[in-house]
Design a protein around this motif. Structure first.
Motif, mmCIF file in Angstrom:
data_model
loop_
_atom_site.group_PDB
_atom_site.id
_atom_site.type_symbol
_atom_site.label_atom_id
_atom_site.label_comp_id
_atom_site.label_asym_id
_atom_site.label_seq_id
_atom_site.Cartn_x
_atom_site.Cartn_y
_atom_site.Cartn_z
ATOM 1 N N VAL A 36 33.641 52.507 40.186
ATOM 2 C CA VAL A 36 34.116 51.106 39.969
ATOM 3 C C VAL A 36 34.731 50.961 41.210
ATOM 4 C CG1 VAL A 36 35.949 49.529 39.058
ATOM 5 C CG2 VAL A 36 34.462 51.331 37.642
ATOM 6 N N LEU A 37 34.598 49.530 42.024
ATOM 7 C CA LEU A 37 35.231 49.126 43.133
ATOM 8 C C LEU A 37 36.467 48.244 42.572
ATOM 9 C CD1 LEU A 37 35.374 48.347 46.164
ATOM 10 C CD2 LEU A 37 33.653 46.650 45.725
ATOM 11 N N PRO A 38 37.626 48.564 42.844
ATOM 12 C CA PRO A 38 38.753 47.745 42.323
ATOM 13 C C PRO A 38 38.886 46.496 42.993
ATOM 14 C CG PRO A 38 39.596 50.080 42.795
ATOM 15 C CD PRO A 38 37.837 49.864 43.375
ATOM 16 N N TYR A 39 39.197 45.422 42.317
ATOM 17 C CA TYR A 39 39.353 44.046 42.695
ATOM 18 C C TYR A 39 40.264 43.920 43.939
ATOM 19 C CZ TYR A 39 40.035 39.059 42.964
ATOM 20 O OH TYR A 39 40.342 37.724 42.962
ATOM 21 N N ALA A 40 40.073 43.139 44.962
ATOM 22 C CA ALA A 40 41.000 43.249 45.851
ATOM 23 C C ALA A 40 41.589 41.502 45.941
ATOM 24 C CB ALA A 40 40.552 43.280 47.306
ATOM 25 N N ILE A 41 42.696 41.125 45.713
ATOM 26 C CA ILE A 41 43.203 40.124 45.819
ATOM 27 C C ILE A 41 42.848 39.276 47.063
ATOM 28 C CG2 ILE A 41 44.982 40.364 44.012
ATOM 29 C CD1 ILE A 41 47.028 39.969 46.333
ATOM 30 N N PRO A 42 42.460 37.849 46.994
ATOM 31 C CA PRO A 42 42.379 37.128 48.446
ATOM 32 C C PRO A 42 43.438 37.263 49.298
ATOM 33 C CG PRO A 42 41.767 36.068 46.577
ATOM 34 C CD PRO A 42 42.282 37.080 45.894
ATOM 35 N N LYS A 43 43.327 37.195 50.533
ATOM 36 C CA LYS A 43 44.714 37.010 51.415
ATOM 37 C C LYS A 43 44.995 36.079 51.474
ATOM 38 C CE LYS A 43 43.113 41.122 54.241
ATOM 39 N NZ LYS A 43 43.197 41.792 55.405
ATOM 40 N N LYS A 44 44.468 34.847 51.042
ATOM 41 C CA LYS A 44 44.882 33.657 51.301
ATOM 42 C C LYS A 44 44.900 33.140 49.829
ATOM 43 C CE LYS A 44 44.055 29.240 53.606
ATOM 44 N NZ LYS A 44 43.180 28.471 54.592
#
Length: 132
Positions: A36-44
Protein backbone atom coordinates in the motif's frame (compact mmCIF):
# COMPACT_ATOMS: atom_id res chain seq x y z
CA UNK A 1 14.64 30.26 -9.66
CA UNK A 2 17.23 27.46 -9.65
CA UNK A 3 16.23 26.39 -6.14
CA UNK A 4 12.55 26.34 -7.13
CA UNK A 5 13.32 24.20 -10.19
CA UNK A 6 15.23 21.67 -8.05
CA UNK A 7 12.31 21.46 -5.62
CA UNK A 8 9.86 20.87 -8.49
CA UNK A 9 12.13 18.15 -9.90
CA UNK A 10 12.29 16.46 -6.48
CA UNK A 11 8.50 16.56 -6.22
CA UNK A 12 8.21 14.94 -9.65
CA UNK A 13 10.48 12.09 -8.50
CA UNK A 14 8.62 11.45 -5.24
CA UNK A 15 5.98 8.77 -5.04
CA UNK A 16 2.36 9.87 -5.12
CA UNK A 17 -0.83 8.10 -6.05
CA UNK A 18 -0.78 10.03 -9.33
CA UNK A 19 2.73 8.77 -10.10
CA UNK A 20 1.66 5.15 -10.45
CA UNK A 21 4.11 4.40 -13.31
CA UNK A 22 7.02 4.53 -10.85
CA UNK A 23 5.24 1.86 -8.83
CA UNK A 24 6.09 -0.76 -11.43
CA UNK A 25 9.62 -0.90 -9.98
CA UNK A 26 8.47 -1.68 -6.43
CA UNK A 27 8.82 -5.00 -4.61
CA UNK A 28 6.00 -7.50 -5.01
CA UNK A 29 4.33 -8.65 -1.79
CA UNK A 30 4.60 -12.34 -0.98
CA UNK A 31 2.04 -14.63 0.60
CA UNK A 32 -1.00 -12.96 2.10
CA UNK A 33 0.44 -9.45 2.11
CA UNK A 34 -0.78 -6.24 0.45
CA UNK A 35 1.53 -3.43 -0.72
CA UNK A 36 0.00 0.00 0.00
CA UNK A 37 1.13 3.52 -0.88
CA UNK A 38 -0.07 5.86 1.89
CA UNK A 39 -2.07 8.86 0.70
CA UNK A 40 -0.13 12.13 0.72
CA UNK A 41 -2.12 15.29 1.38
CA UNK A 42 -1.69 17.99 -1.26
CA UNK A 43 0.87 20.68 -0.48
CA UNK A 44 -1.67 23.33 -1.44
CA UNK A 45 -5.20 23.41 0.00
CA UNK A 46 -8.31 24.00 -2.11
CA UNK A 47 -8.39 27.57 -0.82
CA UNK A 48 -4.80 28.16 -2.02
CA UNK A 49 -2.92 27.90 1.27
CA UNK A 50 0.49 26.26 0.98
CA UNK A 51 1.19 23.68 3.68
CA UNK A 52 4.57 23.63 5.40
CA UNK A 53 6.75 20.65 4.45
CA UNK A 54 6.76 19.55 8.10
CA UNK A 55 2.95 19.48 8.15
CA UNK A 56 2.77 17.47 4.95
CA UNK A 57 5.36 15.00 6.27
CA UNK A 58 3.60 14.64 9.64
CA UNK A 59 0.26 13.95 7.96
CA UNK A 60 1.84 11.51 5.52
CA UNK A 61 3.35 9.48 8.35
CA UNK A 62 0.12 9.50 10.35
CA UNK A 63 -2.18 8.61 7.46
CA UNK A 64 -4.33 5.53 7.62
CA UNK A 65 -5.51 5.68 4.00
CA UNK A 66 -3.61 4.28 1.05
CA UNK A 67 -3.62 3.08 -2.54
CA UNK A 68 -3.32 -0.69 -3.11
CA UNK A 69 -0.29 -1.11 -5.34
CA UNK A 70 -0.32 -4.91 -5.45
CA UNK A 71 -1.67 -7.94 -3.65
CA UNK A 72 0.31 -11.08 -2.79
CA UNK A 73 -0.58 -14.40 -4.45
CA UNK A 74 -2.14 -15.89 -1.29
CA UNK A 75 -4.02 -12.78 -0.12
CA UNK A 76 -7.71 -13.43 0.53
CA UNK A 77 -7.43 -17.11 -0.51
CA UNK A 78 -8.50 -18.43 2.92
CA UNK A 79 -12.21 -19.13 2.36
CA UNK A 80 -12.88 -19.58 6.08
CA UNK A 81 -11.43 -16.17 6.91
CA UNK A 82 -12.82 -14.40 3.82
CA UNK A 83 -16.07 -16.22 2.91
CA UNK A 84 -17.25 -13.27 0.78
CA UNK A 85 -14.01 -13.00 -1.16
CA UNK A 86 -11.30 -10.36 -1.27
CA UNK A 87 -11.71 -7.19 0.78
CA UNK A 88 -9.71 -5.13 -1.73
CA UNK A 89 -7.85 -5.35 -5.03
CA UNK A 90 -5.07 -3.55 -6.87
CA UNK A 91 -6.08 0.05 -7.55
CA UNK A 92 -8.43 0.42 -4.56
CA UNK A 93 -8.14 3.15 -1.94
CA UNK A 94 -8.23 1.50 1.48
CA UNK A 95 -8.22 2.37 5.15
CA UNK A 96 -5.97 0.55 7.63
CA UNK A 97 -4.90 0.89 11.25
CA UNK A 98 -2.47 3.69 12.00
CA UNK A 99 0.24 1.32 13.23
CA UNK A 100 -0.60 -1.59 10.93
CA UNK A 101 1.95 -3.25 8.69
CA UNK A 102 5.62 -2.70 8.05
CA UNK A 103 6.82 0.67 6.75
CA UNK A 104 9.73 1.20 4.41
CA UNK A 105 11.08 3.99 2.22
CA UNK A 106 11.74 3.81 -1.49
CA UNK A 107 12.17 6.60 -4.09
CA UNK A 108 11.50 9.45 -1.64
CA UNK A 109 8.28 7.88 -0.37
CA UNK A 110 6.94 5.59 2.31
CA UNK A 111 5.19 2.34 1.57
CA UNK A 112 3.55 -0.23 3.79
CA UNK A 113 3.19 -3.95 3.53
CA UNK A 114 0.05 -5.05 5.37
CA UNK A 115 -1.44 -8.45 6.06
CA UNK A 116 -4.63 -9.00 4.07
CA UNK A 117 -6.79 -8.89 7.21
CA UNK A 118 -5.43 -5.45 8.26
CA UNK A 119 -7.54 -3.66 5.64
CA UNK A 120 -10.42 -1.98 7.49
CA UNK A 121 -12.42 -0.42 4.62
CA UNK A 122 -12.41 0.40 0.92
CA UNK A 123 -12.90 4.06 -0.05
CA UNK A 124 -14.08 5.76 -3.24
CA UNK A 125 -12.23 8.99 -2.47
CA UNK A 126 -9.14 9.25 -0.22
CA UNK A 127 -9.83 12.92 0.46
CA UNK A 128 -13.13 12.02 2.18
CA UNK A 129 -11.22 10.86 5.27
CA UNK A 130 -9.32 13.24 7.52
CA UNK A 131 -6.59 12.32 9.98
CA UNK A 132 -7.81 12.33 13.58
Amino acid sequence: ANRRKKKEEAEEKSLTAENVSALEQLPRPTGWRVLVLPYAIPKKTKSGIHMADETVEKNRLATNVGYVVSVGPDAYKDEEKFPNGAWCKKGDWVMFGRYAGSRFKIIDGDLRILNDDEIIAVLDDPTSISIA
